[in-house]
Scaffold this motif. Structure first.
Motif, short mmCIF file in Angstrom:
data_model
loop_
_atom_site.label_atom_id
_atom_site.label_comp_id
_atom_site.label_asym_id
_atom_site.label_seq_id
_atom_site.Cartn_x
_atom_site.Cartn_y
_atom_site.Cartn_z
N SER A 3 147.99 51.71 123.69
CA SER A 3 147.39 52.83 123.47
C SER A 3 146.93 52.93 122.31
O SER A 3 147.45 53.40 121.30
N ILE A 4 145.65 52.57 122.24
CA ILE A 4 144.88 52.39 121.13
C ILE A 4 143.91 53.74 120.80
O ILE A 4 143.02 53.86 121.77
N GLN A 5 143.98 54.20 119.67
CA GLN A 5 143.04 55.37 119.37
C GLN A 5 141.46 55.02 119.42
O GLN A 5 141.39 53.91 119.07
N GLU A 6 140.73 55.72 120.15
CA GLU A 6 139.22 55.64 120.48
C GLU A 6 138.67 56.44 119.54
O GLU A 6 139.05 57.58 119.17
N HIS A 7 137.44 55.99 119.24
CA HIS A 7 136.55 56.60 118.24
C HIS A 7 135.01 56.42 118.76
O HIS A 7 134.65 55.48 119.52
N ALA A 8 134.32 57.35 118.30
CA ALA A 8 132.48 57.36 118.97
C ALA A 8 131.89 56.22 118.10
O ALA A 8 131.07 55.82 118.63
N THR A 9 132.25 56.20 116.78
CA THR A 9 131.45 55.25 115.95
C THR A 9 132.42 54.23 115.10
O THR A 9 133.48 54.63 114.88
N VAL A 10 131.85 53.16 114.59
CA VAL A 10 132.58 52.20 113.70
C VAL A 10 132.94 53.03 112.40
O VAL A 10 134.05 52.96 111.90
N ARG A 50 139.54 51.78 118.46
CA ARG A 50 138.58 51.11 119.37
C ARG A 50 137.21 51.86 119.41
O ARG A 50 137.52 53.26 119.41
N VAL A 51 136.39 51.30 119.44
CA VAL A 51 134.81 51.81 119.59
C VAL A 51 134.41 51.28 120.75
O VAL A 51 133.80 50.35 120.72
N GLY A 52 134.34 51.74 121.98
CA GLY A 52 133.75 51.29 123.27
C GLY A 52 134.52 50.11 123.55
O GLY A 52 135.55 50.16 123.31
N PRO A 53 133.87 48.87 123.70
CA PRO A 53 134.51 47.96 124.07
C PRO A 53 134.95 47.04 123.11
O PRO A 53 135.82 46.06 122.92
N LEU A 54 134.81 47.48 121.54
CA LEU A 54 135.02 46.90 120.54
C LEU A 54 136.52 47.34 119.80
O LEU A 54 136.54 48.41 119.80
N ARG A 55 137.17 46.11 119.87
CA ARG A 55 138.53 46.58 119.07
C ARG A 55 138.61 46.14 117.81
O ARG A 55 138.09 45.04 117.39
N ILE A 56 139.25 46.85 116.76
CA ILE A 56 139.25 46.66 115.27
C ILE A 56 140.75 46.55 114.90
O ILE A 56 141.35 47.52 115.36
N CYS A 57 141.04 45.65 114.29
CA CYS A 57 142.62 45.53 113.92
C CYS A 57 142.36 45.49 112.11
O CYS A 57 141.66 44.61 111.73
N ALA A 58 143.27 46.14 111.36
CA ALA A 58 142.98 46.05 110.08
C ALA A 58 144.28 46.23 109.29
O ALA A 58 145.42 46.80 109.99
N SER A 59 144.54 45.40 108.14
CA SER A 59 145.91 45.29 107.59
C SER A 59 145.59 45.04 106.20
O SER A 59 144.67 44.29 105.94
#
Length: 127
Positions: A3-10, A50-59
């Motif tokens: 369950s990944i948090q979704e956002h409207a923009t990058v 997540r932003v639409g279909p884009l998944r972002i992972c950072a560390s």
């Protein structure tokens, strides 16, 4: 299922995710992620957005040598390294803007994640 948090923009995802990963308490040990795959950020939704279909992972990853690296990865259908670089620039622009001649290592893995990494802190001090 993750369950990944979704956002409207990058930009919105960047603000929240970078605040989290840049906090030293949330930095990850590379030796630990190598031995325990569950600690890898791709398996931990705290390090993803997540932003639409884009998944972002950072560390922020700390090696056994105490070298510290910022790691950001993107995944989306049809994503190319060039488009991922545009997402990276947008993701970092308010907190850590890209500068000319900044060097990033780029890698595409077998799961089609496009990874960007660079040194986050200077080399450790030696006595």
């Amino acid at each position: 299922m993750l369950s990944i948090q979704e956002h409207a923009t990058v930009d919105e995802a960047s603000s929240e995710l970078l605040d989290f990963v840049l906090e030293p308490y949330n930095w990850l040990s590379l030796t630990r992620t190598g031995t325990d795959p569950a600690t890898w950020p791709g398996q931990n939704t705290l390090y993803q957005r997540r932003v639409g279909p884009l998944r972002i992972c950072a560390s922020v990853d700390v090696a056994a040598t105490l070298d510290v690296f910022l790691h950001i990865a993107f995944r989306a259908p049809g994503l190319t390294p060039v488009k991922a670089a545009d997402h990276l620039e947008s993701f970092l622009k308010h907190r850590l803007p890209l500068t000319p001649n900044s060097e990033w290592q780029v890698e595409v893995d077998e799961r089609r994640w496009i990874h960007f990494s660079r040194r986050y802190a200077g080399p450790p001090l030696k006595a």
